[in-house]
Design an enzyme around this catalytic site. Structure first.
Site, PDB file in Angstrom:
ATOM      1  N   LYS A  81      40.805 -56.850 -53.253  1.00 35.57           N
ATOM      2  CA  LYS A  81      39.858 -55.996 -53.973  1.00 35.57           C
ATOM      3  C   LYS A  81      40.175 -56.079 -55.453  1.00 35.57           C
ATOM      4  O   LYS A  81      41.322 -56.351 -55.836  1.00 35.57           O
ATOM      5  CB  LYS A  81      39.989 -54.541 -53.517  1.00 35.57           C
ATOM      6  CG  LYS A  81      38.738 -53.719 -53.728  1.00 35.57           C
ATOM      7  CD  LYS A  81      37.717 -53.968 -52.627  1.00 35.57           C
ATOM      8  CE  LYS A  81      36.482 -53.121 -52.796  1.00 35.57           C
ATOM      9  NZ  LYS A  81      35.601 -53.257 -51.633  1.00 35.57           N
ATOM     10  N   ASP A 115      30.429 -54.174 -55.066  1.00 29.07           N
ATOM     11  CA  ASP A 115      30.967 -52.924 -54.531  1.00 29.07           C
ATOM     12  C   ASP A 115      30.410 -51.821 -55.430  1.00 29.07           C
ATOM     13  O   ASP A 115      29.647 -52.101 -56.372  1.00 29.07           O
ATOM     14  CB  ASP A 115      32.505 -52.932 -54.522  1.00 29.07           C
ATOM     15  CG  ASP A 115      33.075 -51.832 -53.634  1.00 29.07           C
ATOM     16  OD1 ASP A 115      33.095 -51.998 -52.410  1.00 29.07           O
ATOM     17  OD2 ASP A 115      33.481 -50.765 -54.156  1.00 29.07           O
ATOM     18  N   VAL A 180      21.943 -49.308 -47.894  1.00 29.63           N
ATOM     19  CA  VAL A 180      22.186 -49.427 -46.451  1.00 29.63           C
ATOM     20  C   VAL A 180      21.378 -48.384 -45.673  1.00 29.63           C
ATOM     21  O   VAL A 180      20.749 -48.695 -44.653  1.00 29.63           O
ATOM     22  CB  VAL A 180      23.691 -49.262 -46.127  1.00 29.63           C
ATOM     23  CG1 VAL A 180      23.915 -49.393 -44.629  1.00 29.63           C
ATOM     24  CG2 VAL A 180      24.527 -50.287 -46.882  1.00 29.63           C
TER      25      VAL A 180
HETATM   26  P1  NAD Z   1      23.948 -46.670 -52.470  1.00 30.36           P
HETATM   27  O1  NAD Z   1      24.585 -46.207 -53.720  1.00 30.36           O
HETATM   28  O2  NAD Z   1      22.907 -47.732 -52.510  1.00 30.36           O
HETATM   29  O3  NAD Z   1      23.284 -45.415 -51.714  1.00 30.36           O
HETATM   30  C1  NAD Z   1      23.965 -44.220 -51.519  1.00 30.36           C
HETATM   31  C2  NAD Z   1      22.922 -43.116 -51.410  1.00 30.36           C
HETATM   32  O4  NAD Z   1      23.593 -41.917 -51.006  1.00 30.36           O
HETATM   33  C3  NAD Z   1      22.205 -42.811 -52.716  1.00 30.36           C
HETATM   34  O5  NAD Z   1      20.809 -42.766 -52.503  1.00 30.36           O
HETATM   35  C4  NAD Z   1      22.757 -41.423 -53.124  1.00 30.36           C
HETATM   36  O6  NAD Z   1      21.809 -40.643 -53.820  1.00 30.36           O
HETATM   37  C5  NAD Z   1      23.056 -40.825 -51.759  1.00 30.36           C
HETATM   38  N1  NAD Z   1      24.046 -39.754 -51.744  1.00 30.36           N
HETATM   39  C6  NAD Z   1      25.222 -39.678 -52.406  1.00 30.36           C
HETATM   40  N2  NAD Z   1      25.865 -38.548 -52.087  1.00 30.36           N
HETATM   41  C7  NAD Z   1      25.089 -37.896 -51.177  1.00 30.36           C
HETATM   42  C8  NAD Z   1      25.201 -36.678 -50.472  1.00 30.36           C
HETATM   43  N3  NAD Z   1      26.278 -35.885 -50.606  1.00 30.36           N
HETATM   44  N4  NAD Z   1      24.217 -36.326 -49.611  1.00 30.36           N
HETATM   45  C9  NAD Z   1      23.133 -37.132 -49.451  1.00 30.36           C
HETATM   46  N5  NAD Z   1      22.970 -38.302 -50.119  1.00 30.36           N
HETATM   47  C10 NAD Z   1      23.931 -38.683 -50.967  1.00 30.36           C
HETATM   48  O7  NAD Z   1      25.166 -47.079 -51.504  1.00 30.36           O
HETATM   49  P2  NAD Z   1      25.137 -48.123 -50.300  1.00 30.36           P
HETATM   50  O8  NAD Z   1      25.404 -49.491 -50.822  1.00 30.36           O
HETATM   51  O9  NAD Z   1      23.924 -47.873 -49.461  1.00 30.36           O
HETATM   52  O10 NAD Z   1      26.454 -47.684 -49.504  1.00 30.36           O
HETATM   53  C11 NAD Z   1      26.486 -46.492 -48.729  1.00 30.36           C
HETATM   54  C12 NAD Z   1      27.871 -46.351 -48.132  1.00 30.36           C
HETATM   55  O11 NAD Z   1      28.148 -47.484 -47.303  1.00 30.36           O
HETATM   56  C13 NAD Z   1      29.007 -46.282 -49.148  1.00 30.36           C
HETATM   57  O12 NAD Z   1      30.013 -45.429 -48.653  1.00 30.36           O
HETATM   58  C14 NAD Z   1      29.521 -47.705 -49.185  1.00 30.36           C
HETATM   59  O13 NAD Z   1      30.888 -47.767 -49.576  1.00 30.36           O
HETATM   60  C15 NAD Z   1      29.349 -48.124 -47.747  1.00 30.36           C
HETATM   61  N6  NAD Z   1      29.214 -49.560 -47.557  1.00 30.36           N
HETATM   62  C16 NAD Z   1      28.187 -50.242 -48.142  1.00 30.36           C
HETATM   63  C17 NAD Z   1      28.068 -51.621 -47.918  1.00 30.36           C
HETATM   64  C18 NAD Z   1      26.917 -52.416 -48.509  1.00 30.36           C
HETATM   65  O14 NAD Z   1      26.666 -53.531 -48.050  1.00 30.36           O
HETATM   66  N7  NAD Z   1      26.195 -51.870 -49.490  1.00 30.36           N
HETATM   67  C19 NAD Z   1      28.995 -52.295 -47.126  1.00 30.36           C
HETATM   68  C20 NAD Z   1      30.037 -51.554 -46.528  1.00 30.36           C
HETATM   69  C21 NAD Z   1      30.132 -50.190 -46.759  1.00 30.36           C
END
Ligand code: NAD
Length: 350
Positions: A81, A115, A180
């Protein structure tokens, strides 16, 4: 359910390095945890940290978690990382280019990608200096958010089966409707589930709910809203011991990393009979797609992402047979896969 981050941290690191360039206000920390299975993979996280020590602690935890994630996904890769400390005066584009040059100098021992805090524009700067980065453009691995969502969807199918639920008769609450959560919600809807949607961004939740005939839930009420399946796709640490004791659901499966706020939470949910897909197994879709594209130049098919569901099914089966929380089952499997290999780090091609 994933074990607490402190448990994920166990193990030795092959390389931890601070990369600084005062010219562009950059401070970054690389951690390569273990490359016995292959070159280290891990995205670039950009955020504000209280100190370099805080950033280092974060990168160590994230890098070791990547090793266990690679092991459970059956990838020929290890964990790494890179964190970039956000600060006033940071020349962002120059910092990402500098990171690209640094990654290139590692000769393939570390491959990187997106990330939290790193956008496609940032990745383009990295890719301008190194071959070892997931290209967000046409030559790259494609839509990584969809890949993660599809892996989580298959994990969710396995999890609901273990809970004795049929998805087309269930209500799924998706928390976080970003890269996601939005495609995951769509997949659940297409499979016949009823949806509850929640996001801090009310407009985002409302727009998606209108498309998917879903009901919007206020974020502060999400953890008290009864439903069959909770799909956390926002931030980590959502379920602490108090929440675990009362969460009114029958299964948990989502993308959020480090879902557990403390080490005892997995046991509380397990004792309540709630199957939880370990997050570092369920959310590996982007890693699978990015890693195999980088190493083998292939576009991974959806069947490879369906295998995530089979792994979750097997972990939940062992959990039920042995009385061990699923996160602990998965972590033990990942560690034993790595421990079985001779300690010969990947050298790269410098
Ligand atoms: P993102 O930033 O695109 O979306 C996150 C969403 O969650 C946003 O719309 C935000 O407004 C909302 N949010 C934040 N806090 C909140 C709360 N307390 N209640 C309701 N909504 C809330 O993030 P992402 O890329 O979709 O990732 C989501 C999660 O999945 C993260 O924890 C990330 O680490 C994990 N993840 C993502 C991937 C990937 O491919 N993007 C891969 C592995 C893990």
């Amino acid at each position: 359910m994933s074990p607490h981050p402190d448990l994920l941290l166990a193990g030795d690191f092959e390389q931890v390095e601070v990369v600084a360039d005062p010219g562009c206000g950059m401070q970054a920390v690389l951690a390569i945890h273990d490359t016995r299975m292959g070159p280290a993979f891990g995205g670039i996280r950009r955020r504000t940290y209280g100190s370099l020590a805080d950033a280092t602690r974060d990168v160590l935890q994230l890098a070791s978690a990547m090793t266990w994630k690679c092991a459970m996904a059956g990838l020929p890769a290890g964990g790494g990382k890179l964190v970039l400390l956000d600060a006033p005066g940071l020349d962002r584009a120059a910092a990402y280019r500098r990171i690209g040059s640094f990654v290139e100098s590692l000769g393939g021992r570390f491959s990187t990608g997106p990330d939290v805090g790193t956008t496609d524009a940032d990745l383009r700067e990295v890719c301008s200096r190194t071959r070892h980065c997931a290209d967000p453009g046409a030559g790259g691995p494609g839509d990584l958010g969809r890949a993660t969502a599809l892996g989580v969807f298959h994990a969710l199918l396995a999890t609901v089966r273990h809970a004795g639920i049929e998805l087309d008769r269930a209500t799924v609450l998706v928390q976080g409707l970003g890269t996601v959560g939005a495609p995951l919600a769509r997949m659940c809807r297409e499979a016949g589930a009823r949806l509850l949607l929640t996001d801090l961004d009310a407009a985002r939740a409302g727009a998606l709910a209108a498309q998917l005939e879903a009901r919007v839930v206020d974020p502060v009420e999400a953890l008290d809203t009864p439903c069959e399946v909770f799909a956390p796709c926002a931030l980590g640490g959502v379920i602490d011991a108090t929440v675990a004791a009362r969460l009114p659901v029958r299964a948990v499966c989502g993308a959020a990393n480090n879902l557990l706020a403390s080490g005892d939470v997995g046991r509380v949910l397990h004792d309540r009979g709630i199957p939880v897909a370990p997050d570092f197994v369920a959310n590996a879709g982007a890693l699978v797609v990015g890693c195999l594209h980088q190493l083998q130049g292939i576009q991974v098919g959806d069947d490879r992402l369906a295998a995530i569901g089979a792994t979750v099914d097997s972990v939940l089966g062992e959990s039920a047979r042995t009385g061990t929380p699923p996160g602990e089952v998965a972590l033990a499997r990942a560690r034993s896969r790595v421990a079985a290999l001779p300690h010969r780090p990947y050298v790269g091609t410098k």
